[in-house]
Every structure is written in C-alpha cells, then in structure tokens.
Design a protein around this motif. Sequence first.
Motif: not given
Length: 608
Positions: A361-374
């Motif tokens: 219930d609490i551990n959820i997706p976070l994905i980030v892409r963009g300039p400089g993001v590995p």
Amino acid sequence: MARLQKLLLLLGLVLNAQAMGNAAQDNQQIIANTLITTEAHDRPNVVFILTDDQDLHLDSLSYMPYLKQHLLDQGTFFRRHYCTIALCCPSRVSLWTGKAAHNTNVTDVNPPYGGYPKFVSQGLNEAWLPVWLQEAGYNTYYTGKLFNAHTVENYDAPFPKGFTRSSFLLDPFTYQYLNSTFQTDKDAPVSYEGNYSTDVLASKAYDFLEDAVSEKKPFFLTIASNAPHSNVAFKQDWFGGNASGDTIITSPPIPAERHKDLFKDEIVPRTPNFNPDKASGVSWIAGLPKQSQNNVDFNDHFYRNRLRALQAVDEIIDGVIKRLDEYGILDNTYIFYSSDNGYHIGQHRLQPGKECGFEEDINIPLIVRGPGVPKGKVSDIVTTHTDLAPTFLSLVHGKLRADFDGAVIPLDAPGLDEAQVTRHEHVNVEYWGFALSEGDYGQRWFDNNTYKALRVIGRGYSLYYSVWCSGEHQLYDLINDPYEINNLYPTNHSAIFTFEQVNSGKSASAKLGTLISRLDSLLLVLKTCKARECTHPWEVLHPSGNVQNLYDALDSRFDDFYELQQERVSFSKCEKGYILESEGPIGAKAYSIEEIGVRGGHLWHELV
Ligand SMILES: *[C@@H]1O[C@H](CO)[C@@H](O)[C@H](O)[C@H]1NC(C)=O
Ligand SMILES: *[C@@H]1O[C@H](CO)[C@@H](O)[C@H](O)[C@H]1NC(C)=O
Ligand SMILES: *[C@@H]1O[C@H](CO)[C@@H](O)[C@H](O)[C@H]1NC(C)=O
Ligand SMILES: *[C@@H]1O[C@H](CO)[C@@H](O)[C@H](O)[C@H]1NC(C)=O
Ligand SMILES: *[C@@H]1O[C@H](CO)[C@@H](O)[C@H](O)[C@H]1NC(C)=O
Ligand SMILES: *[C@@H]1O[C@H](CO)[C@@H](O)[C@H](O)[C@H]1NC(C)=O
C-alpha cells in the motif's frame, strides 16, 4: 529577438519587484533566478503522469511496455519511494503541498476531515505547487483527477488556483470509466457518457501539450488518470459526512474495449502473504477469514482488469513521448511517473483496497527521466511524496519553502551517489479512519483503521513499526520477513535482534526492547514533526548532532534516555480524523549532553 524580448520582460519584472520593496523580496529572488537560468539555457518542462491506486508490489509495471521502453530504460526508478498516507485525497494533498497529512490536516476523502472542501478551508488553495510554479514563471496545465469530493456541485467554489489551463475529472463521476465528467478551465462540467475516460484524458492532455508548446514558456503538465482505481458509483450521502460501506458501490476497473481480452491467464502474484493459511497482523486484519476459491477467482479477475485498464495509460506515455520528440523538446523535459498510493489484493487475506501500512500500500512507483537523469538506473535512496513538491520547485528554479516537510530528490548521478550515504533512512506513515474493501466479498468497511507508522531502511536493517489506536503494535523485520508476516512486537523483548552488515560487513545486535524504544521515540518525533524535523528527526532527539541514524541511536549509553525517560506513542481513543487530544503524548525529550558520562551495560555490541 524572442530571447531579447523575454529578457527585457523579465528585467521589467525585476524592476517592478524592487519598487514593491521588502514584501516582494521572495518573488524578486525567484525572478533573479529565472533571469540567470534563462540566460544560461531554457528552463526544463515537466510532464507528470500520476495514476490512481497503482501498485508496485503486484507487478503492474511489468505489464506496461511503453513505461519500460520510455521511462525505466531511459530514466531512474526509485524503488524505495513511499506515500506517507495510503489514501487518494490526503496523499495527493501531501504531494502537491510538500507537507505531511498531520500538517495539512486533510486526512480523509470527504468532509469534515478531507476532500476538496477541506483542502480549501485549510488555506491550501493559496499555498500549493501550481501557484508556486506560476510564481516561478511557469505555465501550468492539469488534466484528470485532482482530489476527492471535488464535484459537479463545488468545482467553482472556488476554482482550484494556479492553473494556466485545467480539465478536471469531477465526482461523482471520477471513477466511472464509461461515464466521466470533465470540467475545463472556467466552463461548466461536460459529461463524456460512453467515451472511455482514459482516452478522453489523453485527448485533453495532448491538447494542453500543444497549447503549452505554442506559448513559448516553460510548462508543467500533469496527466492524472483515474485508472487503475476500481469503478465506483456513489450514493449522495457519501460526500456529506455519512460515508460508509452502504454509500459506495465499487466494482473492478473497466478496460478500454481494445484491451478487454488481454492477460487472460494472469493472476495476483502468489507471494507468501497471499491469502495465507495462518492469519497475521493487527486484530482487524488477523480476524479476516481465509478467502474462498470463488473469492480468489473474483479477485484475480479484478487484478486482470487493473492491468488492462493500465494499458490506456501506457499508451499515453508513448503518446506524450512521441509528441515531445516531434516538438523538439524531449531532451529538455522531465517526465515523472507515480501513483497516489499503492494497492493490495489478497495479501494478509485483505480484499482489494489500500489504506494499510503494508509495503503493497505504501511503497509505490516513482520513475523519472529527463536531462541528466541516469538511464536504466535503480536507486535505493528513500524518497516520499512529500519530497515531490520541493523536487519540482527546485527543477524549475523556484524558491524552496521553509515549511516543506520533504527534501529535494537528487536527479543526477553525483547527487544520487551522495544521497546514498547522506540521505535520511525513514518514512513516516500515518492514517486515520476507515478501510474499505473494494471487491465483492468480505466485510466492506472497517472503522478503526487509525495508526502511526514508520519505515526505516538503513544499512543492515529494513523495519516497519506501527502503533494503533487500539493499543496494538507491529514490528516487522523486512530483511528476514519481506512479506510482513511475523510481527515481532508481541515476542520476548529481551530476545536479541541481529542486524546484518551494519558496517563494513560486520553484524550487530541489540535487545528487541532496545530497538523498539528507539523506533518509538523516532515515531514520537515524526508524528507531529514540522519542516526540517521531518527529514532530520534525530536532531530533535540528539541536538548535539552525534546521532544521525538508527544505528547510532542504539548505543547503550542512550538506553536510559530511550527506555525510561521518553514517553511512548499511544492513543486514548480511535478517531476518524486528526484529533490531537486523542493521540497521546506529543513531542519527545532531547538528550542532554551532561548525561553522556553515565554509561549503561553496553547491550549494544558488535559481533565480529
Ligand atoms: C451517466 O450518469 C448519468 C447521471 O448519473 C446517468 O443518468 C446515466 O445513466 C449514466 N450513464 C451510464 C452509461 O452509466
Ligand atoms: C467520444 O466518443 C465519440 C463517439 O465515438 C467520438 O466521436 C469523440 O471523439 C469522443 N470524444 C473524446 C473526447 O474522446
Ligand atoms: C447523515 O446521516 C444522518 C443519520 O441518517 C442524517 O441525519 C444526516 O442528515 C446525514 N448527514 C448528511 C450530511 O447527509
Ligand atoms: C526472553 O529472552 C531472554 C533472553 O534470551 C531469556 O533469558 C528469557 O528466558 C526469555 N523469556 C521468556 C519468557 O521466554
Ligand atoms: C472503534 O473505536 C471506538 C473508539 O475507540 C470504539 O468505541 C469502537 O468500539 C471501535 N469499533 C470497533 C468495530 O472496534
Ligand atoms: C483537523 O481538522 C478537524 C476537522 O476540522 C478538527 O476537528 C481538528 O481539530 C483538526 N486537527 C488539528 C490538529 O488541528
């Protein structure tokens, strides 16, 4: 020419701000920042795709090929990202304000304790991210679900502030996949009866994207699907303060016609905590009956329809990326992907739903892409939804607010590496009121689901600790018990708890009671923390700064301080909202330097 005009315009704003004197100093700072960064390079755009009730632990991400191709492979996956309250509206309010629910006091989906009216009455419509983004010179666009109890009746009382353009899904139609209502800008609500809600959402999102690009100003666009939330019909009383199992009708999410036959063989992952033979958890959960085969079959169907409903969201990911690429701005745009909270189906014998403190219930997706993001990186740093508003503001070079309860998430390789060593290791989770079963089986409603909880993930430990309004406690050691089945709290507190590889490969141990005393004091600080206390709670307990994590606090010289001097987290009553009088002691004592000479029996020791 365009650049020169922009600079002159900004310069004019700076001069204006100066003329306005001290009151404008904050804005002036923001504008000065804007000026500098505009000179250096154009500020980035941000697209935030926010789903509703999407799990990480039931494997939903594996069924989203575009998410893998465009986001996981091209960005960083934060696998220890947490919501701080596992319920849509409070979680979203925390996300958009950067504050824990105990500081927004929006703790429910409906009045009197939550919902859009409570967001407004708490003054938060003037103090949230869209407003700050506009102050930082951004155009802001939002489409989809904003908050609960944001309805066809109250959508203009007042309008949500801070948007250049908006088109909101409104209650009571928010979760009607085939009968949604959207309300655009200042217009009256429009029904899309018969259209598939996620496809309507996509068309709004693409329109806004086109608008945003034509404006030649950096933008922040949020696309907030109702998928994969269950399909819901409300009875009127739900919104008026009489929410109950009788005033809400839930059913499995409805996929788009083109996706309805996918995944015919998929079933909920049969992890060890799935519909177990032996019940566990606090009493209301331990009292749940083992689910019948019919019940399990229905829940598997529910699960498949979640995966199917997510396909239209996955298509939006592809649609957005393709358009950003065509507009030539993909390389200067961050794309964030997350959900408001997680979801469980069948774990611990629970019917489909959220509201609990279990990892599902609490551990959820976070994905980030963009300039400089590995690219293709998986990060282990601990992050929460209260970190997102500060993170967004820092990306747009806005001014961070002193009252944020979260901390900026680093998005480049050096920042991520440093955070691995320096970032805090805890998450404060809280909850008040009901738990709802969204399937067809079992008891629909449970009232006393009020608790304070803590996740601590450091080197050598991964713990979950909670204190309930019923007086019950839970302690799970997720290194040895990842499915949170064996509650250690009711066991012998004199027994020795062994940690793994705390420092340089050595193990260490402490009495269970010693460990619990530290966790409890940490929770005592966090349950009413404000601002920096929320990210640096050990500073409250040890102002001298010599304790920075759980490992440090376990030192035996603090035994007396933690085990005898501190009060314990407790409740005097189960409430449906944040009623301080019912929540026991407030605030922890600080360790005083003078006592350092008094040493205990060194129960905390390293085993080589
Ligand atoms: C859509 O909602 C309206 C208003 O409640 C209702 O009259 C109508 O029957 C609904 N249509 C469908 C397809 O559910
Ligand atoms: C809604 O459905 C109708 C009929 O299929 C279609 O013409 C229209 O474009 C759809 N609208 C949206 C916003 O998806
Ligand atoms: C809630 O229910 C009570 C009892 O049925 C009723 O008297 C009251 O008017 C209802 N309140 C609202 C806001 O619907
Ligand atoms: C609790 O654990 C301690 C330490 O291992 C042991 O000495 C004691 O007998 C145990 N007490 C009970 C009731 O099992
Ligand atoms: C819920 O808590 C209240 C107040 O503490 C208590 O009166 C009530 O009996 C509890 N209800 C259940 C179902 O446990
Ligand atoms: C939170 O809001 C509720 C409902 O308005 C109110 O009764 C309560 O006192 C508030 N809690 C705090 C700590 O301000």
